[in-house]
Write a protein that holds these residues in place. Structure first.
Motif, PDB file in Angstrom:
ATOM      1  N   CYS A 330       0.828  -1.197   0.000  1.00 12.12           N
ATOM      2  CA  CYS A 330       0.000   0.000   0.000  1.00 12.12           C
ATOM      3  C   CYS A 330       0.871   1.260   0.000  1.00 12.12           C
ATOM      4  O   CYS A 330       1.494   1.571  -1.009  1.00 12.12           O
ATOM      5  N   THR A 358       1.684   7.216  -8.592  1.00 11.78           N
ATOM      6  CA  THR A 358       0.405   7.149  -7.881  1.00 11.78           C
ATOM      7  C   THR A 358      -0.057   8.553  -7.523  1.00 11.78           C
ATOM      8  O   THR A 358       0.746   9.479  -7.406  1.00 11.78           O
ATOM      9  N   HIS A 366     -10.790   2.619  -2.311  1.00 10.50           N
ATOM     10  CA  HIS A 366     -10.621   1.209  -2.677  1.00 10.50           C
ATOM     11  C   HIS A 366     -10.637   0.439  -1.361  1.00 10.50           C
ATOM     12  O   HIS A 366      -9.722   0.567  -0.544  1.00 10.50           O
ATOM     13  N   GLU A 391      -7.621  -4.481   1.341  1.00  8.52           N
ATOM     14  CA  GLU A 391      -7.203  -3.287   0.613  1.00  8.52           C
ATOM     15  C   GLU A 391      -7.994  -2.096   1.134  1.00  8.52           C
ATOM     16  O   GLU A 391      -9.209  -2.164   1.285  1.00  8.52           O
ATOM     17  N   SER A 396      -4.759   6.266  -6.510  1.00  7.57           N
ATOM     18  CA  SER A 396      -4.941   5.618  -7.810  1.00  7.57           C
ATOM     19  C   SER A 396      -3.611   5.600  -8.549  1.00  7.57           C
ATOM     20  O   SER A 396      -2.775   6.489  -8.379  1.00  7.57           O
ATOM     21  N   ILE A 397      -3.416   4.576  -9.366  1.00  6.09           N
ATOM     22  CA  ILE A 397      -2.234   4.483 -10.211  1.00  6.09           C
ATOM     23  C   ILE A 397      -2.530   5.213 -11.519  1.00  6.09           C
ATOM     24  O   ILE A 397      -3.480   4.869 -12.222  1.00  6.09           O
ATOM     25  N   GLN A 400       1.633   2.985 -15.088  1.00  5.23           N
ATOM     26  CA  GLN A 400       2.088   1.665 -14.671  1.00  5.23           C
ATOM     27  C   GLN A 400       2.776   0.985 -15.851  1.00  5.23           C
ATOM     28  O   GLN A 400       2.158   0.769 -16.901  1.00  5.23           O
ATOM     29  N   GLU A 418      -6.306  -3.781  -9.144  1.00 12.87           N
ATOM     30  CA  GLU A 418      -5.048  -3.493  -8.450  1.00 12.87           C
ATOM     31  C   GLU A 418      -4.288  -4.786  -8.196  1.00 12.87           C
ATOM     32  O   GLU A 418      -4.450  -5.439  -7.159  1.00 12.87           O
ATOM     33  N   SER A 429       2.327  -3.989  -3.787  1.00 10.82           N
ATOM     34  CA  SER A 429       0.896  -4.116  -4.054  1.00 10.82           C
ATOM     35  C   SER A 429       0.132  -3.283  -3.046  1.00 10.82           C
ATOM     36  O   SER A 429       0.619  -3.003  -1.942  1.00 10.82           O
ATOM     37  N   PHE A 430      -1.089  -2.859  -3.412  1.00 15.18           N
ATOM     38  CA  PHE A 430      -1.985  -2.215  -2.452  1.00 15.18           C
ATOM     39  C   PHE A 430      -2.582  -3.233  -1.476  1.00 15.18           C
ATOM     40  O   PHE A 430      -3.231  -2.872  -0.493  1.00 15.18           O
TER      41      PHE A 430
END
Length: 438
Positions: A330, A358, A366, A391, A396-397, A400, A418, A429-430
């Motif tokens: 995260c 991000t 999310h 999560e 937000s990404i 990528q 995600e 990872s988130f």
């Protein structure tokens, strides 16, 4: 033997569970009683407050992510304590729509599994005798659960309290206390919940206020007597335990990197791993002897400028990544990218170890339980490892350029966008991992 306990729950979030939990923990501590705190569900902020109030670590109990054996293993932290207290999440019956490893993640699951009765906090603002209908509904929806008693919260006046008590008398449910509106006793909040315990200089004063309030307005002796444990615990097993991903793990630990579940660190230490803490905000590099660097979640977006200026930390992180693995969860994942855009729209350079940008400029929630199957290894966690986790973020990404780390789904099996990502020895990872899946 299961330690007698209580699950502190309510009809919904924001009804006073935390006030009651912290006040009871401090009141028991001041009475020289050992109260072991737990948090139901995947909350990573409240355990810090529990520790401040009780003087001992708090652990998450999560029936969606954890199997029965892991729940029993973590609940054993209460052995030797006088009482176990669990702070519920949301409302008593709220959880995932699909069953998980040992339930749907609700506080009711933990109460049922451990045989701990429920102390129901009722926010009675805006109602009087009608509060009895709410209480009766919670008693009758699942007869396997035991409601030990009720604490009335946000009582407007003595007359208001009498009217509520008259209605509840017909239900036969004991009223163990009534708390008036207390606008001066509150904890500040931000977008992921309460402001962290470590950030609040006056926290002890606030918790002392909660304890004094409960001693004055709640029958604490009756609450202790109401604690029970009727269920036989499941056998303690290691099937759901996530093994240490390395022998020597450098873990970022400060107010920007603090969201790592206590049972994971405790389990890694018990399995023989060496945890090497360091602070990115203090511009500390990870230990040179570390086999793995782990950047937990937290609030890097609130400290993005300081992280961008932490040259020693960033250089040490990049040096480690040349020969050994780095993983971020995260907020830690965001720091591994090229840039982090804060809520004001300002871009801050990050480590640049992943081809990702991000942003929180347009926050979007999310939230939810997740299953993940690793497509590549995270140090000692091999490709194909299946995990359960959670999560919770507003980022937000926006760019990528790396391949996905895992196949991720929600509790209903729907694919989640995600997926995390990886490049060379770096991954993130988130997804916050909690336990093994199956």
């Amino acid at each position: 033997m299961i330690t007698p306990g209580l699950v502190i729950s309510a009809a919904a979030s924001g009804m006073g569970k935390t006030t009651v939990m912290l006040g009871l923990l401090r009141a028991f501590r001041e009475a020289d009683l050992v109260a072991q705190p737990f948090k139901s569900g995947p909350d990573y902020i409240d355990p810090g407050f529990h520790r401040a109030a009780a003087g001992r670590a708090s652990f998450n109990l999560d029936s969606w992510a954890m199997d029965a054996g892991l729940i029993a293993t973590i609940a054993a932290q209460a052995e030797g304590a006088d009482i176990a207290l669990v702070e519920g999440a949301m409302g008593l019956f709220d959880g995932a729509t699909a069953q998980g490893a040992a339930g749907n993640g609700s506080s009711a699951d933990i109460a049922r599994r451990m045989g701990w009765p429920i102390l129901l906090v009722l926010d009675v603002s805006g109602q009087a005798q009608s509060a009895a209908a709410t209480a009766l509904g919670f008693c009758r929806l699942d007869p396997s659960l035991s409601i030990a008693g009720i604490i009335l919260n946000r009582v407007a006046s003595p007359r208001h309290e009498r009217m509520v008590r008259i209605g509840l008398a017909a239900t036969g449910i004991p009223v163990l206390g009534a708390i008036p509106r207390q606008s001066h006793l509150s904890l500040p909040e931000r977008h992921l919940g309460l402001v962290q315990a470590a950030e609040q200089q006056a926290l002890d004063h606030v918790i002392d206020g909660y304890a004094a309030l409960l001693r004055d307005r709640v029958d604490i002796d009756a609450i202790r007597q109401a604690a029970k444990a009727h269920a036989d615990p499941a056998p303690r097993t290691a099937a759901g335990v996530i093994a240490p991903p390395a022998q020597r793990i450098a873990v970022a630990q400060d107010i920007a990197f603090s969201f790592l579940y206590p049972h994971l660190l405790d389990g890694w230490r018990r399995a023989g791993a060496e945890i090497l803490p360091f602070s990115p905000l203090a511009n500390e590099a990870p230990a040179a002897a570390a086999d793995l660097v782990w950047l937990p979640g937290g609030y890097p977006e609130l400290h993005a400028g300081r992280i961008a200026d932490a040259d020693h930390f960033l250089a040490g992180l990049c040096l480690h990544a040349q020969s050994r693995p780095v993983h971020g969860e995260c907020g830690g994942y965001m720091v591994l990218g090229e840039a982090l855009i804060d809520r004001q729209g300002t871009a801050h350079r990050m480590a640049g170890l992943l081809g990702m940008v991000t942003s929180q400029a347009q926050p979007r929630l999310h939230l939810g339980y997740r299953r993940a199957e690793l497509m590549v290894a995270i140090s000692g966690l091999t490709a194909g490892t299946r995990l359960r986790g959670h999560e919770f973020h507003y980022s937000s990404i926006v760019e990528q350029r790396d391949p996905p780390l895992a196949r991720v789904t929600d509790p209903d099996g729907m694919v989640v966008a995600e997926t995390g990502s990886w490049r060379n020895r770096v991954s993130g990872s988130f997804f916050h991992m909690i336990a093994r899946d199956g």
